[in-house]
Every structure is written in structure tokens, then in C-alpha cells.
Design an enzyme around this catalytic site. Structure first.
Site, PDB file in Angstrom:
ATOM      1  CG  ASP A 198      -0.503  -3.493 -10.378  1.00 33.41           C
ATOM      2  OD1 ASP A 198      -0.697  -2.277 -10.153  1.00 33.41           O
ATOM      3  OD2 ASP A 198       0.486  -3.924 -10.981  1.00 33.41           O
ATOM      4  CG  ASP A 388     -14.466 -29.042   5.048  1.00 35.72           C
ATOM      5  OD1 ASP A 388     -15.454 -29.301   5.777  1.00 35.72           O
ATOM      6  OD2 ASP A 388     -13.411 -29.702   5.063  1.00 35.72           O
TER       7      ASP A 388
END
Length: 545
Positions: A198, A388
Site C-alpha cells: 500500500d 530451516d
């Protein structure tokens, strides 16, 4: 959640949002590029409003944890603005007398769990971006039975939009300076896994009323965390600035660059590039993508500026410049301020900063990081999970290398190995969650007085006011740091040579600068921070604003 002062509504899921209109023409005219599928989380079924409101009456319903009462920490003054969700007030910190803006969001206006999540995510993202010189600084968030209060940096210079209206259009030099700030914010967001969604002149405020005042990005109510390659489909943003792929419900962070390109066009001409009498007419113009460079003042605008705008407003998104490429464009960096090499992600700069710290400081940062709130850590938690890849709870060297590559790094393998060694405090060969957070969280969170006091108390187990050799040895065992030279640590930090570390020496160690990232993305080494500053992040110089 809306404008900094107006607290306007911009929920990504609200069925009454003006952004969610019928985009039938997109599917009719661009069927190959439009998609109705998304990897973004679905809102799912809604709970009854009464049940939802009953849950919100808890003072922990939004933030998820208890906070001090706002009026115990701040005195609330005059109203600065009002909107659909709540009101923004001037507030003064009781302990320091410093003035801030407090956005108070009425919980009764949060009609769905999605609205609650929007507020929660906005706070998380503001914490995640903390420390960037062109992002309004969040001071804290508070919740009671009726309101969520977001206390943030006070910007009294008005909106960039007002400056545009006053002047009609800026000189190219001034427009380029502003472009560096706006796109610098976009680059920082993207490097930290945040899509703004935005951007518009109204969402950039001047810190003060002076003509040389710095710009601050505000309003992250529509911003989201993203992973590299993730596709979003919810249609959000403001009509003049929305990218065509957003209308086609298949977009990523490239949409922010389009929006920034629209702002550059407005800065130079005073009018938006895609205009019509109706909202649907605006969207139709956006999808056509035809740019007017013939009307005044464009014949007098440089070819370089027009080249930049064309390349920022290219469709499809893969042909568009990245935020970093915009910063390297000749029109943006003609005065030599823009970076002359690829920007490392902000997290990477923090890892480099961490590598220069001594072992006591690294232990202290782990202690502090463990006690940070969930909203302060949410963004980094998502980045850790993204790196991970095997969900083992620890990042291996290969995962770090691949994760940094996906977040835009082009470091050599030896440099990545150095970062791995620096972050791996316990020398296990991997980076666990605590180590990752301690190495990447921005220092302005870690240098606050309450955090420093808590960390010092952790080491000063007998409450004597000093950290002794025995206490330091005990802490090293707790952190699996058996190879640490205790005497060397004491000698480095102990300024009065009494063989122990007092609180003043501890604070001096924690505030000592190592490597920091400045507003234009370049790294400076050995830049100390002042002991009196709550925010060690540097400001953008006047030449780069």
C-alpha cells in the site's frame, strides 16, 4: 490498519473494502495472466460476531500477552486524527517527557478474526522493520479491554502528498532524492521478507515541517510477510497505485516496485499515470499500461527519468526492475549517493554486525532475545522457518547458503562460512533458533534499558552489582561455550581494571558499535553508537533524502 493519523480501515479480508470489486474485465481481457488461486492463507469460516466480540474483551485477545496499562507509561494529549477503526493522539512518555503518536484501535471495530490478525501482523511488521531510518519507529504496543494502542514515532511535518499538491511537481533533483528514500524502504522490506502492498504519497510523512525534513514510511496495515516465490491473490491497495498483477490476483513483491514507479511519475508531473473518472476506469487504465510522456511537463523531463519510470512500470512483473536495480539506475544515483554494488539484505548486515561482537555480548543478546515479545520476533521467526527447510530446529551451512541466496545475497562461500561461525555461538555446527534471533534482531530492540538490566541480572547471579569470573564461567557453561577465554573477556570489558564487570561497563560493551547499515544500504564499519541514544540506527543524510 489505515493511515498513521486517521486509523482508516484496510483489512485484507473485509467484504466491504472498496478494493474488492468485480474485476471481470481482467479475466475477459487477460485470461492467460489472471489467476484466482493463491498460496496466501485462506480466511476460512467466520465465527459468530457475538462470540468473537466476547473473546476480544480479554486484555490479551489481540497481542496474546499482558501489557502495562497505557496511561501508566504515557499521558495522552490532544487528538491528531480519527478514522474508522480508532483515533490517534499525541502522547508523552512519563519517564522521559518524549512525545509520540498513539494510535488507539477500537477492538469493537475488529469484526472478524481476520481483522484481529491484520492488527497483530501490522505490529509484528513494524517491529521487524525497526531501525530503518526511513520507517516510522514503533515504541511499543499496549492492550486493554477496549483498545489496542500502538505507540510510535511522532511525525509532525505532514504528508508527502500535501507537498506534491502544494508544488504541483518537484524538481528532478528533489524527486530523485525522494525516490531513493521510497525505494530504499521497498528494498529494506523485501530483504526482510515483507511486502508493503500500500505504498502511496499519503503513507510517507515528514518528520518535521522544515523543507529538509526526513521522510518516514508509515501504515503497514496491508503489509504481509512473504517467502521467495510465494504468490498472493487478495486484491489490496489503492486504485491509482495498484499493479496490474494485483488486479489479476497473482502477484508478489514486484508489485511494490510498480507502485513506487507510479509515485515517481506523480512526483515529476503532479498527476497519476493511470487516471479515469471511475474506479473501474482507473483499473482498466492500469491494465492497459499506456504511459503519457507527451503532455506537460514531460517534454522538459529528462530521458533518464522517463526510462526509469518505463522500467518500473513494465508488465509482466519479471521484466520490471527490482528495488535494488532502481537504486542503481543513473537517474537515481547521479549524485553518487546511490549504492554502487548489490545491496546485502538487512539481515545479512546484522549477521556481519554480530560477527564482530565478543562472546559475552553474544550470550547477552541471546538472553535478551529470549525475552522479546512474540510480535517483535514474528518476522525473524518466519525467516528462520524459511531457511530451516528440514524443520530440524537448526540451520545448517547449506541451508544458510541457500536461504541467503533466496533473500538476494551473492556472498562468496567463505564469507557465508564466516557468518555461520559467528552466529554459531555454541559451536555445534548449526545455528539454532536462539542463535539466529540473537544474530539478526536489530540492536535498537536490544539496547533498551529494561532489556540491558534484565541481561545484566542474568549474569550477576548474586545481585552484587558486578559480574565476576565465577559468574561468567557459570554462564558460559549454561551456553555450552567451554572454549571461551574468561580472562580475555573480563580484560576487554573491565575498564577500571578491578577484575569484574559493573553495570556501566556492561552497558558500554553492549552499546559499542561494530557494523551498521545506513539509510542507502551501504555498510559502515566501526561506527560507534552513543550511550544516550535509544535508537542506534543512523539517519539518512540530507543528500540521500
Amino acid at each position: 490498519m489505515g493511515n498513521y493519523y486517521s486509523c482508516g480501515a484496510s483489512s485484507t479480508s473485509s467484504p466491504t473494502s472498496p478494493s474488492l470489486v468485480d474485476y471481470y474485465y481482467c479475466y475477459h481481457r487477460y485470461p492467460s495472466s489472471c489467476s484466482s488461486t493463491s498460496t496466501a492463507t485462506s480466511s476460512g469460516g467466520r465465527m459468530p460476531i457475538r462470540s468473537h466480540q466476547q473473546r476480544l474483551s480479554s486484555p490479551t485477545a489481540v497481542l496474546g500477552h499482558e501489557t502495562p496499562a497505557l496511561r501508566e507509561v504515557y499521558t495522552v494529549g490532544r487528538k491528531l486524527g480519527q478514522g474508522q477503526f480508532g483515533t490517534t493522539y499525541l502522547c508523552t512518555q512519563v519517564s522521559t517527557g518524549a512525545e509520540y503518536a498513539c494510535k488507539s484501535i477500537a477492538k469493537r471495530k475488529l469484526l472478524s478474526p481476520e481483522d484481529v490478525e491484520d492488527v497483530r501482523r501490522e505490529i509484528q511488521i513494524m517491529h521487524h522493520l525497526a531501525g530503518h531510518g526511513s520507517v516510522v519507529t514503533i515504541q511499543g504496543a499496549y492492550e486493554d479491554n477496549l483498545y489496542v494502542h500502538i505507540v510510535m514515532e511522532l511525525c509532525e511535518g505532514g504528508e508527502l502528498f500535501d507537498r506534491i499538491v502544494e508544488r504541483g511537481y518537484f524538481s528532478e533533483r528533489k524527486a530523485a532524492e525522494i525516490t531513493r528514500v521510497i525505494v530504499g524502504v521497498v528494498e529494506a522490506c523485501h530483504s526482510l521478507g515483507v511486502m508493503h502492498r500500500d505504498l502511496k504519497p499519503e503513507n510517507f510523512l515528514l518528520k518535521e515541517s522544515s523543507s529538509s525534513s526526513s521522510l518516514k514510511a508509515i501504515d503497514f496495515g496491508l503489509s504481509v510477510f512473504f517467502k521467495p516465490g510465494q504468490v498472493f491473490s487478495d486484491v489490496v491497495g489503492s486504485p491509482y497505485y495498484v499493479a496490474p498483477e494485483v488486479l489479476c490476483k497473482h502477484y508478489g513483491p514486484e508489485a511494490d516496485v510498480w507502485t513506487a514507479g507510479v509515485i515517481v511519475y506523480i512526483l515529476l508531473s503532479g498527476v497519476p499515470p493511470f487516471w479515469a473518472e471511475t474506479q473501474q476506469g482507473i483499473f482498466d487504465a492500469v491494465l492497459r499500461g499506456s504511459l503519457d510522456f507527451d503532455s506537460d511537463p514531460w517534454p522538459t523531463i529528462s530521458d533518464s527519468a522517463k526510462d526509469l519510470i518505463r522500467r518500473m512500470l513494465r508488465s509482466p512483473p519479471r521484466e520490471r526492475l527490482t528495488a535494488h536495480q532502481v537504486l542503481c539506475h543513473p537517474w537515481v544515483c547521479d549524485d553518487g549517493v546511490a549504492p554502487d554494488r548489490p545491496l546485502a539484505p538487512a539481515v545479512l548486515s546484522r549477521l556481519k554486525q554480530f560477527s564482530a561482537m565478543n562472546r559475552l555480548k553474544k550470550m547477552a543478546l541471546r538472553v535478551i532475545a529470549r525475552n522479546l515479545s512474540e510480535e517483535e520476533l514474528a518476522g525473524l521467526k518466519e525467516m528462520f522457518k524459511a531457511m530451516d527447510t528440514d524443520a530440524s530446529g537448526a540451520i545448517t551451512f547449506d541451508e544458510l547458503k541457500e536461504g541467503l541466496r533466496r533473500y538476494g545475497s551473492n556472498l562468496r562461500e567463505a564469507e557465508i562460512r564466516d557468518l555461520m561461525d559467528a552466529a554459531d555461538v555454541d559451536k555445534s555446527g548449526t545455528i539454532d533458533y536462539d542463535e539466529f534471533i540473537a544474530a539478526t534482531v536489530h540492536l535498537n530492540k536490544l539496547e533498551r534499558e529494561e532489556h540491558l538490566l534484565a541481561a545484566f541480572a542474568y549474569f550477576d547471579r548474586d545481585g552484587s552489582g558486578y559480574i565476576t569470573v565465577d559468574e561468567l564461567e557459570h554462564a558460559c557453561r549454561d551456553h555450552n561455550m567451554a572454549d571461551v577465554g574468561i580472562d580475555d573477556i573480563i580484560r576487554e570489558v573491565d575498564q577500571d581494571n578491578d577484575g569484574r564487570i559493573d553495570y556501566g561497563e556492561f552497558v558500554a560493551m553492549m552499546k559499542k558499535g561494530a557494523i551498521d547499515i545506513i539509510g542507502n544500504g551501504r555498510l559502515t564499519i566501526g561506527r560507534p553508537t552513543t550511550a544516550t541514544s535509544d535508537d542506534p540506527s543512523p539517519t539518512i543524510s540530507s543528500s540521500s533524502r
